[in-house]
Scaffold this motif. Sequence first.
Motif, mmCIF file in Angstrom:
data_model
loop_
_atom_site.group_PDB
_atom_site.id
_atom_site.type_symbol
_atom_site.label_atom_id
_atom_site.label_comp_id
_atom_site.label_asym_id
_atom_site.label_seq_id
_atom_site.Cartn_x
_atom_site.Cartn_y
_atom_site.Cartn_z
ATOM 1 N N ASP A 92 19.481 -24.139 -21.353
ATOM 2 C CA ASP A 92 19.800 -24.566 -19.992
ATOM 3 C C ASP A 92 20.865 -23.632 -19.430
ATOM 4 O O ASP A 92 21.736 -23.158 -20.165
ATOM 5 C CB ASP A 92 20.318 -26.016 -20.006
ATOM 6 N N THR A 95 25.097 -25.276 -15.847
ATOM 7 C CA THR A 95 25.412 -26.632 -16.318
ATOM 8 C C THR A 95 25.946 -27.518 -15.208
ATOM 9 O O THR A 95 25.496 -28.651 -15.029
ATOM 10 C CB THR A 95 26.468 -26.577 -17.442
ATOM 11 N N GLY A 98 26.555 -31.376 -15.507
ATOM 12 C CA GLY A 98 25.906 -31.603 -16.796
ATOM 13 C C GLY A 98 24.969 -32.792 -16.832
ATOM 14 O O GLY A 98 24.589 -33.246 -17.916
ATOM 15 N N ALA A 101 21.637 -31.820 -18.617
ATOM 16 C CA ALA A 101 21.874 -31.622 -20.041
ATOM 17 C C ALA A 101 22.120 -32.950 -20.751
ATOM 18 O O ALA A 101 21.626 -33.175 -21.868
ATOM 19 C CB ALA A 101 23.059 -30.681 -20.251
ATOM 20 N N THR A 113 23.630 -25.029 -23.292
ATOM 21 C CA THR A 113 23.735 -24.863 -21.850
ATOM 22 C C THR A 113 24.877 -23.920 -21.499
ATOM 23 O O THR A 113 25.950 -23.960 -22.127
ATOM 24 C CB THR A 113 23.918 -26.223 -21.147
ATOM 25 N N GLU A 115 27.506 -22.277 -18.625
ATOM 26 C CA GLU A 115 28.211 -22.472 -17.368
ATOM 27 C C GLU A 115 29.190 -21.313 -17.179
ATOM 28 O O GLU A 115 30.023 -21.049 -18.052
ATOM 29 C CB GLU A 115 28.961 -23.799 -17.361
ATOM 30 N N VAL A 139 27.956 -26.821 -24.819
ATOM 31 C CA VAL A 139 28.294 -26.182 -23.556
ATOM 32 C C VAL A 139 28.990 -24.860 -23.846
ATOM 33 O O VAL A 139 30.079 -24.834 -24.431
ATOM 34 C CB VAL A 139 29.201 -27.080 -22.697
#
Length: 243
Positions: A92, A95, A98, A101, A113, A115, A139
């Motif tokens: 992903d 993000t 989120g 996710a 994910t 970001e 993340v």
Amino acid sequence: MSYLFVHRERDREHLLSPGDTLESDLGIMEVPDDVEPGDVVETHLGEAFTVRGLRGPDLFEHLERTGAPMMPRDVGLVVGRTGLQSGDRVLDAGTGTGVLAAYLGRIGASVVTYERDPEFAEVARQNMADAGVADAVEVRTGDVTDELDDLGQQFDAITLDTGDAAAVVERAPDLLVPGGFVAVYSPFVEQSREAVEAAREVGLEDVESLETIQRELDVGDRGTRPSTRGVGHTGYLTFARRP
């Protein structure tokens, strides 16, 4: 893991974790360490809150926001069109808050994910903890396009909410398992077109792009009709599949 504390008479909802303290006009409430869904916890003024376990819509309403999160209707389309399920591996990017996710983690998928904004990424990590999916959702801070050569695995699905999504779609044949899906959320139709063109150029199949529109129904004494409030549009979703 956090829970939803609901005061129905006052129409109040609070996302709280065991050990938290809530201070409001309804009084001070200490959340017990052993709190569970179904419990009733009172403030020092005797105002009662019922404890609920979190569901998907609660995540959308109560996770800390760093921007506009993906709407539940769009999350539903992503899950429905890709068939994501427990045990799947998802890449992903974008993000944000989120929400997507977290939804995917809660259905049993393993999510990596990306970001770009470090502060947003830190908020997303806390949101994953609140949603109870910190073990399922990793993340990472950074731009996914810089990491594509070093991921070390293939994924069952790729979900993208970034302006340069087409650049990742171009790499989808190498990143996806056979039969795997890519799903791109685009706020602008131009980005959707770029994703479609990229998917076709690299030989992905079942390419389709959808606009998501939803209208509420107003139910009254005189009859029922579509609501005239709002436009009902959220964005564009593009899907494609590796042969």
